[in-house]
Motif scaffolding. Sequence first.
Motif, PDB file in Angstrom:
ATOM      1  N   THR A 807       0.809  -1.219   0.000  1.00 11.96           N
ATOM      2  CA  THR A 807       0.000   0.000   0.000  1.00 11.96           C
ATOM      3  C   THR A 807       0.837   1.261   0.000  1.00 11.96           C
ATOM      4  N   SER A 808       2.151   1.120   0.261  1.00 16.19           N
ATOM      5  CA  SER A 808       3.020   2.303   0.269  1.00 16.19           C
ATOM      6  C   SER A 808       3.667   2.550  -1.090  1.00 16.19           C
ATOM      7  N   VAL A 809       3.308   1.743  -2.086  1.00 18.23           N
ATOM      8  CA  VAL A 809       3.845   1.908  -3.436  1.00 18.23           C
ATOM      9  C   VAL A 809       2.952   2.883  -4.205  1.00 18.23           C
ATOM     10  N   TYR A 810       3.578   3.936  -4.781  1.00 17.83           N
ATOM     11  CA  TYR A 810       2.824   4.950  -5.496  1.00 17.83           C
ATOM     12  C   TYR A 810       3.341   5.141  -6.922  1.00 17.83           C
ATOM     13  N   GLY A 811       4.217   4.266  -7.363  1.00 22.05           N
ATOM     14  CA  GLY A 811       4.710   4.380  -8.719  1.00 22.05           C
ATOM     15  C   GLY A 811       5.913   3.468  -8.936  1.00 22.05           C
TER      16      GLY A 811
END
Length: 955
Positions: A807-811
Amino acid sequence: MRRSPVKGSAFAALLGLALLVALVVPAGAGAFAISSFQMQAIAEGGASATLSGSHPYEMTARIAMQTEGSGPYTEGDLRDLNLELPPGMIENPGALPKCGATDFHTRRLSPFENSLAGENCPAASQIGTVTVRSSYGNGTARTFGVFNLVPAPGVPSQFGFAPWGVPIVFSAHLRGTAGKYGIDLETHNLTQAFDLSELGLTIWGTPWGVSHNGERGNCLNEAEPSFPWAKCSVGPPATALPQSYLTLPASCAAPLTFDASATSWQGASAIASSSAPALQGCESLTFDPRPAGQLISSRTTSPSGYEFDLDADNSALLEPARRVPSQVRQAVVSLPEGVTINPSVGAGLSSCSSAQYAAETATSPPGAGCPDGSKIGTFTVSTPLFEEGLVGSIYLAAPHDNPYGSLVALYLVAKAPGRGVLVKVPGKIDTDPNSGSLTATFDELPQLPYGDLVVKFRESQRAPLVSPPTCGAAITRSTLTPWLGSLGTAVRETATQVTAGIGGAPCPAGVPPFDPGATGGSINSAAGAYSPFYLHLTRTDGEAEITSYSATFPPGLTGKIAGIPYCSEAALAAAAHRSGTEELGHPDCPAASQIGHTVTGYGVGSALTYAPGGLYLAGPYHGSAFSVVAIDSAVVGPFDLGVIEVRSAIRVDPGTAQVSIDSAGSDPIPHILDGIPLHLRDIRVYISRGETTLNPTSCEPTALSSALAGSYAPFTDPFGAAATASVHYQVLGCGSLGFAPKINLRLQGQTQRGGHPKLRAEVIERAGDANIASAVVALPSSEFLAQNHLRGICSAAQLARAACPATSVYGKATAYTPLLTEPLSGPVYLVSSRNKLPDMVVPMTGDGIAITLRGRIDSSASGGMRATFEGLPDAPASKFVMTLQGGRRGLLENSAGVCKRRTFATANFAGHAGRGVALRVPMLAQCGKQGKKKGGKGKKGKPKGKAHGKNGRKR
């Protein structure tokens, strides 16, 4: 053989008789043979001499040849005769004067003899008598004197007699070259002027004894001998002290055996043997050797020669009433603690093969046997048997091609060419695998009387030994075993003092120093250029041995591994088990994996021995991304110590891309191989493959930092010493580097107001430019941070464990670099920080390399989202692409429709070379037909919302 024929009627009659025999008796009519042979040592009184090590009264030999019937003619004419004495039985020609050739060949007329004696030797040179029976005189036996002669060149001693004026000479030859020497008494080409059928030889044990006066000079064969002590004495004992000529072996193992062999002029041969009782009394013989070992250098940790002297008391050899002591059979010499082999000896040194050692003879010229290049010292033997001593050399035996099959062995070779005497003794050298201490074993030392046996290793900068590291007594321990094992061994210790430090400095005290030097740098100092790189490590004598190395290279000094294959694990394993010579000729690692070479210097003193090696790129090692392997062929002169393989784990700092050698994950540097301390003094590493090492683009002064570990004798702690060294490093020419990065920004997906678009950012660097040190990208006010989407945040602890939640991946991001075969890529995380907003962290991996970019997120003055990346690695990246998610996980939110009007971002880049650039970057968007319709036409027919070019423009 020189001959003085009998003149006058006697010789004419003799010659006529010989011709008559030749006509009447055909040669070889019967079997040539020795009909009887008896040889023994006689004690005074006539019994067999059986006391070991004593001087017999006399030695007799009676040999009769097979005759035709009962007549005086033999079955074949005797030509050569050899009498073989038992091992250890000695005749000492130095015990009395010698008769010269002129006197021996001068005819002597005696009023007391009924024939010519044929010699004119001094009475003092007589050593016995000989009784001859031959066809001359129809088989009448005649007795003549036997004399100690000046030996001809090439033989140790000779004695002779001249029956009827015809000289007959026996030459002594030493049988064997080590251990149990024996003496052969040989005469060749006996005259055919008379047919010798019987020979009775008597050699006196003490020739000047008064009991032999009746057989001396004119007293021999007197018709009425009387008062020989007055007429034929060599002189009173006060002026002519009786000295022993014969000595029995100092052995009681077996009966004494004498052998005889003969050949005829017709080519036939015959042999016979005679035995005497075994000797007795060995248990009462003495054994008192006097060894002494001495280091030549009195300074610590210095090249040193060494001298070992084995002295013996030979006074009993000449005294009739005394017995000789037992000789040393084996000498085991333990050199002083701390004395080791000096690798410096290897440069230019060759070795002596077993075949070359076998080719050494008493008369072979230098180099005909062992080559001169294998000589490491001198070997001398003095003996009372000959006026001149035996002189020779110590040769290094070929490793593994020697009687012991050992790595280190010696050959001692001494000779007296003028006497035909040769002494050869092989020696084994044992090296302690942990300390390098040395023990030399010489077995089967010569069982000949010697006054002094000296083994001396040479002195020079390439001396074969290294002195101890501390001052004080250097003790040599000698364990000596006699030829008579029943006498036990003798242990002797001798000490020499080490009184100064290296170069004459005061003796070292306390813990030895460890301050090795380290230098290194790029050959080409131009910033941003490919350049060979070198590293040079040194230490001085007396310091701890280098056992480990780690280094942190200057920031920005990187290496290109793209296109270089790894040397496989199988190839590395194979190389480690090969000989150094094999590895030198045919390296196991492929040439394509080689990135450079090494040169290592071993030894003590100013003259080192250098060995080459290769430097190869290898795969991951102990957790590192990749490794570098130094494969050195440890061939030091004739010594092949195999292959030294030191594999270093290469670490790349994830934040700075700074390269380092990690000692914790690297192999230790060996300090001893096969019991030979390497005394590693000089390490040179060259990364010389083209376009492999790339210089930084920053000209700021920095350093090459090295950390080394060392070990002190006795080397129980391989990391007992530590040191650091720092070398200034700085490249030049940063002002000539260009700096023109480009950036493209594109929005994709939701373009309407309130939408969450995807953002694609592409940064392009020009080849040869300075690398980007920092980047600040501020989006237009239309794009602000969608804080309501910040749901998953990775903690610092989770990031350190590479355990950030999905969930901490944004790209995602990808960096392309010419240094690696694969691009670096990885996710874009939001990570908690001390800032108001979480940081944007991009951990990327490729080719096993991990690089982490950390950016700070905030809002620009215009309100748009801004990302600041500082401290970027000084490493080239041809292109960097980052894509941020859109939609429900998007970080951006549109404050207005992005297709209604043209917007611009700003980008500020700073280079490592000191230059910077500010760009006004158009925001590109995927507006499609809807965008065109709503936006209409801008100036010059350009659609609204579209950028005028792909790349940002300088402001």
